[in-house]
Scaffold this motif. Structure first.
Motif, mmCIF file in Angstrom:
data_model
loop_
_atom_site.group_PDB
_atom_site.id
_atom_site.type_symbol
_atom_site.label_atom_id
_atom_site.label_comp_id
_atom_site.label_asym_id
_atom_site.label_seq_id
_atom_site.Cartn_x
_atom_site.Cartn_y
_atom_site.Cartn_z
ATOM 1 N N LEU A 341 0.807 -1.236 0.000
ATOM 2 C CA LEU A 341 0.000 0.000 0.000
ATOM 3 C C LEU A 341 0.839 1.286 0.000
ATOM 4 O O LEU A 341 0.563 2.229 0.738
ATOM 5 N N ASP A 342 1.856 1.300 -0.830
ATOM 6 C CA ASP A 342 2.545 2.566 -1.103
ATOM 7 C C ASP A 342 2.321 2.875 -2.582
ATOM 8 O O ASP A 342 1.715 2.091 -3.322
ATOM 9 N N VAL A 343 2.837 4.053 -3.009
ATOM 10 C CA VAL A 343 2.609 4.452 -4.399
ATOM 11 C C VAL A 343 3.807 4.080 -5.274
ATOM 12 O O VAL A 343 4.931 3.935 -4.789
ATOM 13 N N TRP A 344 3.524 3.943 -6.556
ATOM 14 C CA TRP A 344 4.599 3.655 -7.526
ATOM 15 C C TRP A 344 4.195 4.238 -8.876
ATOM 16 O O TRP A 344 3.009 4.335 -9.194
ATOM 17 N N TRP A 345 5.217 4.687 -9.604
ATOM 18 C CA TRP A 345 4.991 5.120 -10.985
ATOM 19 C C TRP A 345 6.277 4.954 -11.775
ATOM 20 O O TRP A 345 7.373 4.830 -11.212
ATOM 21 N N GLU A 346 6.155 4.943 -13.072
ATOM 22 C CA GLU A 346 7.308 4.845 -13.939
ATOM 23 C C GLU A 346 8.209 6.067 -13.687
ATOM 24 O O GLU A 346 7.729 7.199 -13.668
ATOM 25 N N GLY A 347 9.487 5.784 -13.454
ATOM 26 C CA GLY A 347 10.434 6.889 -13.226
ATOM 27 C C GLY A 347 10.718 7.144 -11.766
ATOM 28 O O GLY A 347 11.642 7.889 -11.427
ATOM 29 N N ILE A 348 9.943 6.536 -10.852
ATOM 30 C CA ILE A 348 10.227 6.710 -9.418
ATOM 31 C C ILE A 348 11.512 5.939 -9.096
ATOM 32 O O ILE A 348 11.891 5.016 -9.833
ATOM 33 N N ASP A 349 12.176 6.306 -7.999
ATOM 34 C CA ASP A 349 13.456 5.673 -7.643
ATOM 35 C C ASP A 349 13.260 4.188 -7.293
ATOM 36 O O ASP A 349 12.172 3.774 -6.901
ATOM 37 N N GLY A 350 14.346 3.470 -7.365
ATOM 38 C CA GLY A 350 14.362 2.079 -6.882
ATOM 39 C C GLY A 350 13.950 1.071 -7.931
ATOM 40 O O GLY A 350 13.657 1.411 -9.085
ATOM 41 N N GLU A 351 13.964 -0.173 -7.460
ATOM 42 C CA GLU A 351 13.637 -1.305 -8.332
ATOM 43 C C GLU A 351 12.149 -1.305 -8.682
ATOM 44 O O GLU A 351 11.320 -0.919 -7.847
ATOM 45 N N THR A 352 11.827 -1.773 -9.855
ATOM 46 C CA THR A 352 10.413 -1.952 -10.192
ATOM 47 C C THR A 352 9.878 -3.166 -9.424
ATOM 48 O O THR A 352 10.464 -4.250 -9.501
#
Ligand code: O2Y
Ligand code: MN
Length: 608
Positions: A341-352
């Motif tokens: 339950l955190d956010v993610w988007w293309e280009g955000i830091d870290g591993e996909t």
């Protein structure tokens, strides 16, 4: 505009029209907001994010047909079509009201009408404007509360200010008794109307719950309606960031920046300079209201109280300060959600992550062929959470502006930075700005420049020719000596192999430094046909591995390309028609004349 006395009758009249089950006057308190968010979660319209990772934050997912501003459904309903000009969708105000009245009729059945008192601009500012938005969307309420000064304080202020801009909004999805609501109610595109009545200072928006279509304080009020008011009252409402730049000696200058969408306005307004001792702080990332004091100098306020930034592509590397700002108390729209339950988007830091829920609430894995977050995914966060918010951001009189920067995405022709020869030439530069078209959807246009004067094309509430003339009028009014200098920047110039010549991001501070020093004329510039460009070695390149031939290339005046550019500007000017200020044609002709006296090989003026 309406008066305080007209408020209640207007709300009642709109309630009779829209027929909501309840009316709620928003007080803007924390308790009220928490209650709203609880309802949204309970109704499955929002997801509460992981309290440890993203405290106080929520995610929303729009209908796939309602994901962005809809320019082709945005209307300027001035009495005369010629007052809307060639760049706006015009509608006759009476006819549009008739059409929309039918749509609004019963549109809030089964819902609550929320009455939102809000103000654009700091308390006590002569420029600030009060709006009252009626809406049947709680998503809109919780966003407007972040994006504006909001609630019962504003209602109190209205008693003395006695002037407000009425804004009516409905998602256009009434509920019959027992009918189950949609997660994101909205209407089909042909029934969406984002309507502006500039003479009446009135906004009606129907059918969309998203962003600029629905948060009516932002593009509708603070730009389209505000441009019309500003023209009448001799101030300016502009699509500009406001930044504060401090040099190592502690001297400060405030700058405005106009860039079309997707050119990194939010990132520039929160930049971390790579040159030691320099500091950027944020006053605003999207809209500036600019007025002239009796001394002929320009001052700017940020009318907003929040950022509605593009999430996709935002990372600690591209915008550290935005990432810090959105660590808590943030609303996310159309991002992907991780399993914890955190956010993610293309280009955000870290591993996909191996697995996500995408913005359409579908399972997503690395093998998926569609993006996890929508390209126009957004975060809504209060300016107060920006770690580099300038102390002056809330100043009622605004900040004194030293420089206005314009720019776009231009792979060729336009150098990294050039300075105008004066205000009129600067207005000419603003009138010709734009970006090269790259989108596959308009493939027959690829490579052409989409002109977007001062990045205002979709946001001028009247005729574009009158708008450009207003810029010239502001110059005349000031009598010129204390006006800001105008600069054109282009971070996007490419070499013959298609590689960007300038590294971008934090390195853009080197250009800001040059601009800062030009404002005092404490640094040399070379006069060229297009304006002043940096003299050799005046851009601070310490610590940057960039060759002097690369710098020559970034700053080169390509005379052939500029001759073509001038032709293309003339063609563009034809589309503006008879209201185009003659002064701008004179500036174009002067540019063409100056190009004749420039030696492209020597990169020097021959004689003028
Ligand atoms: O698609 C939308 O509704 C958002 S548009 C937007 C949002 C924040 C800042 N600028 C813009 C814009 O379109 O310029
Ligand atoms: Mn914008």
């Amino acid at each position: 505009m309406k008066t305080f006395q007209e408020l209640k009758p207007w709300v009642e009249e709109m309630a009779v029209l829209c027929q909501p089950d309840h009316i709620h006057w928003c007080d803007g308190s924390d308790e009220e907001n928490e209650g709203f968010l609880k309802i949204l979660v309970k109704e499955k319209k929002a997801i509460q994010l992981n309290e440890e990772k993203r405290p106080g934050s929520y995610a929303f997912f729009s209908d796939p047909s309602d994901v962005a501003r809809v320019e082709n459904r945005t209307f300027i309903a001035s009495k005369k079509q010629s007052d809307a000009g060639p760049t706006n969708n015009w509608r006759d105000p009476d006819e549009l009201k008739e059409t929309m009245t039918k749509l609004f009729h019963g549109s809030m059945k089964g819902r609550t009408m929320y009455v939102m008192p809000f103000m654009m601009g700091p308390k006590g500012s002569p420029l600030s404007k009060i709006g009252i938005q009626l809406t049947d969307s709680l998503y809109v309420v919780v966003n407007m509360r972040i994006m504006t000064r909001f609630g019962e304080d504003i209602l109190k202020l209205l008693e003395t200010k006695n002037e407000f801009i009425p804004c009516l909004h409905s998602v256009g999805y009434p509920l019959e008794k027992g009918q189950v609501d949609l997660e994101w109610p909205s209407t089909a595109i042909e029934n969406k109307y984002i309507a502006h009545f500039p003479e009446e200072r009135l906004i009606w928006s129907y059918g969309s719950g998203y962003g600029g279509n629905a948060l009516l304080g932002k593009k509708c009020l603070a730009l389209r309606i505000a441009t019309a008011i500003a023209k009448d009252e001799m101030w300016m409402a502009e699509h500009m960031l406001i930044l504060k730049l401090t040099n190592p000696e502690g001297r400060v200058k405030f700058m405005l920046g106009a860039f079309p969408s997707a050119c990194g306005k939010t990132n520039l307004s929160m930049l971390i300079p790579t040159i030691p001792g320099w500091k950027v702080e944020t006053v605003g990332d999207d809209i500036a209201w600019i007025w002239m004091k009796d001394n002929g100098r320009l001052y700017a306020i940020n009318p907003e109280a929040g950022f509605f930034g593009v999430a996709k592509g935002t990372s600690y590397q591209s915008n550290y300060n935005a990432m810090k700002a959105i660590e808590k108390n943030t609303i996310f729209t159309n991002v992907a959600i991780t399993d914890d339950l955190d956010v993610w988007w293309e280009g955000i830091d870290g591993e996909t992550p191996e697995h996500l829920m995408d913005w359409k609430k579908q399972d997503w894995t690395k093998a998926s062929t569609t993006p996890a977050a929508h390209p126009n995914s957004r975060f809504t966060v209060s300016t107060s959470q920006c770690p580099v918010l300038a102390d002056e951001w809330d100043s009622p009189e605004g900040v004194e502006i030293s420089a206005i920067i314009v720019g776009g995405r231009r792979p060729s022709t336009i150098p990294l930075v050039h300075e105008s020869l004066g205000w009129k030439h600067g207005v000419f530069m603003g009138s010709m700005m734009g970006s090269e078209i790259t989108a596959a959807s308009i493939s027959d246009q690829i490579g052409k420049v989409r002109r977007d004067p001062f990045a205002m094309l979709p946001f001028i509430g009247y005729h574009i020719g009158d708008y450009l003339n207003h810029w010239l009028d502001m110059g005349r009014k000031s009598n010129y000596p204390y006006l800001p200098k105008i600069f054109y920047v282009n971070w996007f110039r490419k070499d013959n192999e298609g590689k960007f010549l300038w590294p971008g991001f934090g390195e853009n501070s080197r250009v800001l430094k040059w601009i800062f020093e030009r404002c005092d004329e404490s640094i040399q510039a070379e006069l060229t046909p297009i304006g002043y460009i940096p003299a050799k070695d005046t851009i601070d390149l310490r610590g940057l591995s960039i060759s002097s031939s690369q710098m020559d290339e970034i700053l080169k005046i390509d005379v052939e390309a500029w001759i073509k550019e001038a032709h293309s500007i003339r063609e563009y000017y034809h589309t503006i028609g008879y209201k185009l200020p003659k002064q701008l044609v004179v500036e174009l002709e002067k540019l063409e004349q100056r190009l004749k006296y420039f030696d492209a090989n020597e990169q020097q003026n021959v004689d003028f």
